[in-house]
Design a protein around this motif. Sequence first.
Motif, PDB file in Angstrom:
ATOM      1  N   ALA A  98       0.834  -1.202   0.000  1.00  0.00           N
ATOM      2  CA  ALA A  98       0.000   0.000   0.000  1.00  0.00           C
ATOM      3  C   ALA A  98       0.869   1.253   0.000  1.00  0.00           C
ATOM      4  O   ALA A  98       0.583   2.221  -0.720  1.00  0.00           O
ATOM      5  CB  ALA A  98      -0.928  -0.008   1.213  1.00  0.00           C
ATOM      6  N   VAL A 101       2.286   1.718  -3.459  1.00  0.00           N
ATOM      7  CA  VAL A 101       1.275   2.284  -4.362  1.00  0.00           C
ATOM      8  C   VAL A 101       1.109   3.772  -4.097  1.00  0.00           C
ATOM      9  O   VAL A 101       1.053   4.592  -5.026  1.00  0.00           O
ATOM     10  CB  VAL A 101      -0.068   1.534  -4.190  1.00  0.00           C
ATOM     11  CG1 VAL A 101      -1.185   2.273  -4.889  1.00  0.00           C
ATOM     12  CG2 VAL A 101       0.043   0.128  -4.726  1.00  0.00           C
ATOM     13  N   LEU A 102       1.052   4.134  -2.804  1.00  0.00           N
ATOM     14  CA  LEU A 102       0.871   5.535  -2.433  1.00  0.00           C
ATOM     15  C   LEU A 102       2.019   6.389  -2.968  1.00  0.00           C
ATOM     16  O   LEU A 102       1.803   7.442  -3.578  1.00  0.00           O
ATOM     17  CB  LEU A 102       0.788   5.653  -0.913  1.00  0.00           C
ATOM     18  CG  LEU A 102       0.682   7.070  -0.368  1.00  0.00           C
ATOM     19  CD1 LEU A 102      -0.599   7.714  -0.827  1.00  0.00           C
ATOM     20  CD2 LEU A 102       0.760   7.078   1.136  1.00  0.00           C
ATOM     21  N   LEU A 105       1.813   6.777  -6.723  1.00  0.00           N
ATOM     22  CA  LEU A 105       0.768   7.725  -7.140  1.00  0.00           C
ATOM     23  C   LEU A 105       1.180   9.161  -6.838  1.00  0.00           C
ATOM     24  O   LEU A 105       0.998  10.059  -7.670  1.00  0.00           O
ATOM     25  CB  LEU A 105      -0.545   7.388  -6.433  1.00  0.00           C
ATOM     26  CG  LEU A 105      -1.245   6.112  -6.888  1.00  0.00           C
ATOM     27  CD1 LEU A 105      -2.466   5.833  -6.053  1.00  0.00           C
ATOM     28  CD2 LEU A 105      -1.637   6.222  -8.344  1.00  0.00           C
ATOM     29  N   LEU A 106       1.757   9.370  -5.633  1.00  0.00           N
ATOM     30  CA  LEU A 106       2.167  10.731  -5.279  1.00  0.00           C
ATOM     31  C   LEU A 106       3.253  11.226  -6.231  1.00  0.00           C
ATOM     32  O   LEU A 106       3.224  12.386  -6.673  1.00  0.00           O
ATOM     33  CB  LEU A 106       2.670  10.763  -3.838  1.00  0.00           C
ATOM     34  CG  LEU A 106       1.596  10.646  -2.752  1.00  0.00           C
ATOM     35  CD1 LEU A 106       2.232  10.693  -1.382  1.00  0.00           C
ATOM     36  CD2 LEU A 106       0.561  11.730  -2.893  1.00  0.00           C
TER      37      LEU A 106
ATOM     38  N   LEU B   7      -5.881  15.298  -6.053  1.00  0.00           N
ATOM     39  CA  LEU B   7      -5.162  14.108  -6.506  1.00  0.00           C
ATOM     40  C   LEU B   7      -4.430  13.439  -5.356  1.00  0.00           C
ATOM     41  O   LEU B   7      -4.390  12.215  -5.264  1.00  0.00           O
ATOM     42  CB  LEU B   7      -4.183  14.472  -7.629  1.00  0.00           C
ATOM     43  CG  LEU B   7      -4.813  14.996  -8.906  1.00  0.00           C
ATOM     44  CD1 LEU B   7      -3.767  15.152  -9.981  1.00  0.00           C
ATOM     45  CD2 LEU B   7      -5.914  14.087  -9.387  1.00  0.00           C
ATOM     46  N   VAL B   8      -3.857  14.250  -4.462  1.00  0.00           N
ATOM     47  CA  VAL B   8      -3.147  13.664  -3.313  1.00  0.00           C
ATOM     48  C   VAL B   8      -4.134  12.924  -2.415  1.00  0.00           C
ATOM     49  O   VAL B   8      -3.875  11.805  -1.967  1.00  0.00           O
ATOM     50  CB  VAL B   8      -2.401  14.769  -2.541  1.00  0.00           C
ATOM     51  CG1 VAL B   8      -1.926  14.252  -1.203  1.00  0.00           C
ATOM     52  CG2 VAL B   8      -1.220  15.264  -3.354  1.00  0.00           C
ATOM     53  N   ALA B  11      -4.942   9.730  -4.000  1.00  0.00           N
ATOM     54  CA  ALA B  11      -3.862   8.746  -3.857  1.00  0.00           C
ATOM     55  C   ALA B  11      -3.917   8.099  -2.482  1.00  0.00           C
ATOM     56  O   ALA B  11      -3.792   6.874  -2.349  1.00  0.00           O
ATOM     57  CB  ALA B  11      -2.510   9.428  -4.080  1.00  0.00           C
ATOM     58  N   PHE B  12      -4.122   8.919  -1.441  1.00  0.00           N
ATOM     59  CA  PHE B  12      -4.184   8.368  -0.082  1.00  0.00           C
ATOM     60  C   PHE B  12      -5.356   7.401   0.053  1.00  0.00           C
ATOM     61  O   PHE B  12      -5.228   6.312   0.619  1.00  0.00           O
ATOM     62  CB  PHE B  12      -4.314   9.503   0.948  1.00  0.00           C
ATOM     63  CG  PHE B  12      -2.995  10.016   1.422  1.00  0.00           C
ATOM     64  CD1 PHE B  12      -2.307   9.361   2.423  1.00  0.00           C
ATOM     65  CD2 PHE B  12      -2.439  11.144   0.862  1.00  0.00           C
ATOM     66  CE1 PHE B  12      -1.085   9.824   2.859  1.00  0.00           C
ATOM     67  CE2 PHE B  12      -1.216  11.616   1.294  1.00  0.00           C
ATOM     68  CZ  PHE B  12      -0.538  10.952   2.284  1.00  0.00           C
ATOM     69  N   PHE B  14      -6.878   5.739  -2.284  1.00  0.00           N
ATOM     70  CA  PHE B  14      -6.651   4.530  -3.078  1.00  0.00           C
ATOM     71  C   PHE B  14      -5.707   3.576  -2.341  1.00  0.00           C
ATOM     72  O   PHE B  14      -5.958   2.367  -2.271  1.00  0.00           O
ATOM     73  CB  PHE B  14      -6.066   4.906  -4.438  1.00  0.00           C
ATOM     74  CG  PHE B  14      -6.097   3.793  -5.433  1.00  0.00           C
ATOM     75  CD1 PHE B  14      -7.201   3.602  -6.238  1.00  0.00           C
ATOM     76  CD2 PHE B  14      -5.027   2.939  -5.558  1.00  0.00           C
ATOM     77  CE1 PHE B  14      -7.231   2.571  -7.141  1.00  0.00           C
ATOM     78  CE2 PHE B  14      -5.053   1.898  -6.466  1.00  0.00           C
ATOM     79  CZ  PHE B  14      -6.157   1.717  -7.256  1.00  0.00           C
ATOM     80  N   ALA B  15      -4.632   4.147  -1.751  1.00  0.00           N
ATOM     81  CA  ALA B  15      -3.678   3.292  -1.039  1.00  0.00           C
ATOM     82  C   ALA B  15      -4.344   2.632   0.162  1.00  0.00           C
ATOM     83  O   ALA B  15      -4.081   1.458   0.464  1.00  0.00           O
ATOM     84  CB  ALA B  15      -2.472   4.116  -0.608  1.00  0.00           C
ATOM     85  N   THR B  16      -5.227   3.379   0.853  1.00  0.00           N
ATOM     86  CA  THR B  16      -5.970   2.778   1.959  1.00  0.00           C
ATOM     87  C   THR B  16      -6.787   1.593   1.484  1.00  0.00           C
ATOM     88  O   THR B  16      -6.812   0.536   2.122  1.00  0.00           O
ATOM     89  CB  THR B  16      -6.913   3.818   2.582  1.00  0.00           C
ATOM     90  OG1 THR B  16      -6.222   5.041   2.714  1.00  0.00           O
ATOM     91  CG2 THR B  16      -7.399   3.365   3.924  1.00  0.00           C
ATOM     92  N   VAL B  18      -6.205  -0.264  -1.156  1.00  0.00           N
ATOM     93  CA  VAL B  18      -5.300  -1.369  -1.505  1.00  0.00           C
ATOM     94  C   VAL B  18      -4.915  -2.147  -0.252  1.00  0.00           C
ATOM     95  O   VAL B  18      -4.958  -3.383  -0.220  1.00  0.00           O
ATOM     96  CB  VAL B  18      -4.039  -0.838  -2.215  1.00  0.00           C
ATOM     97  CG1 VAL B  18      -2.988  -1.922  -2.327  1.00  0.00           C
ATOM     98  CG2 VAL B  18      -4.388  -0.328  -3.587  1.00  0.00           C
ATOM     99  N   TYR B  19      -4.577  -1.401   0.808  1.00  0.00           N
ATOM    100  CA  TYR B  19      -4.209  -2.054   2.056  1.00  0.00           C
ATOM    101  C   TYR B  19      -5.372  -2.897   2.579  1.00  0.00           C
ATOM    102  O   TYR B  19      -5.188  -4.049   2.994  1.00  0.00           O
ATOM    103  CB  TYR B  19      -3.801  -1.013   3.096  1.00  0.00           C
ATOM    104  CG  TYR B  19      -3.605  -1.589   4.470  1.00  0.00           C
ATOM    105  CD1 TYR B  19      -2.457  -2.289   4.765  1.00  0.00           C
ATOM    106  CD2 TYR B  19      -4.582  -1.476   5.449  1.00  0.00           C
ATOM    107  CE1 TYR B  19      -2.273  -2.847   6.009  1.00  0.00           C
ATOM    108  CE2 TYR B  19      -4.411  -2.019   6.694  1.00  0.00           C
ATOM    109  CZ  TYR B  19      -3.261  -2.713   6.967  1.00  0.00           C
ATOM    110  OH  TYR B  19      -3.095  -3.272   8.197  1.00  0.00           O
ATOM    111  N   LEU B  22      -5.838  -6.146   0.697  1.00  0.00           N
ATOM    112  CA  LEU B  22      -4.809  -7.159   0.919  1.00  0.00           C
ATOM    113  C   LEU B  22      -4.799  -7.666   2.351  1.00  0.00           C
ATOM    114  O   LEU B  22      -4.497  -8.836   2.586  1.00  0.00           O
ATOM    115  CB  LEU B  22      -3.432  -6.575   0.568  1.00  0.00           C
ATOM    116  CG  LEU B  22      -3.232  -6.286  -0.910  1.00  0.00           C
ATOM    117  CD1 LEU B  22      -1.899  -5.636  -1.131  1.00  0.00           C
ATOM    118  CD2 LEU B  22      -3.324  -7.567  -1.705  1.00  0.00           C
TER     119      LEU B  22
END
Lengths: 167, 101
Positions: A98, A101-102, A105-106, B7-8, B11-12, B14-16, B18-19, B22
């Motif tokens: 994660a 990925v972050l 993206l950043l 966008l930032v 991104a945050f 989206f990453a959350t 993804v975590y 998984l």
Amino acid sequence: MSGVDILFFLLAAACFGGGLGVVMSKDVVHSALFLLLSLIAVAGLFLLAFAEFLALVQVLIYGGAVTLLLLFALMLTRMRDFPGRLDNPQRPLSLIVAVAVLLFLLATVIITPWVSPSGELGEGVGLAALAQPLFTNWVVPFEVASLVLLVALIGALIIARGGDRER
Amino acid sequence: MTLIHFLVLGAFLFATGVYGVLARRNAVIVLMSIELMLNAVNLNLVAFARYLRPGEVVGQIFAIFVITVAAAEVGLALAIIIRLYRNRASVSVDELDLMKW
């Protein structure tokens, strides 16, 4: 810092905090409620971006229907959930993925040269300007989307009810 | 409040998601995490529509289609989860190894 900026950061905090709550909380029902918080905050952000129709749709579909469906599914599939068992053993690995990925993206967001049009952004386009292309240029995808919904509805019904043999 | 902010945040979010996909064990929470990722994408689309093409609505129309497909996906996925629960008495993704060799 203007009022709109403060509102943005509040909504962003609610949105990200809700997201963290979904993946961190120890109770599945709490996860669903955190998801609701996050989705409503996204609706607020849509409003800030002058996407009024999408904000309405977000509240109706996500805030209403999807959260309700998820809560029903949680109710129907009551797992014997004891704390600590909600996470996989691969949790550290998924944290690494994660974060990767972050960062990716950043980096993409920062490196890409976004070319914003010069001048004032205006007050948004309004509902009529959204409906016009949706029912002219985009009418075929629109109809296909309705077909997708119909098929998903019937499919969900058949899957959830069970096949002929088990009736 | 600029494009970068949206966008930032996307991104945050989206990453959350993804975590969550998984790391979580409950299939319903995995589904919720997928919803988080879809919302991050919608946020990005709307921000692009607002800040890169202020006069056009294509970004918002894309977001409408994403929401439509997400709704269909939630309905189907929950039907599958309920069916799985009836057959295996579990919604833990670790125990659903029927299609794993």
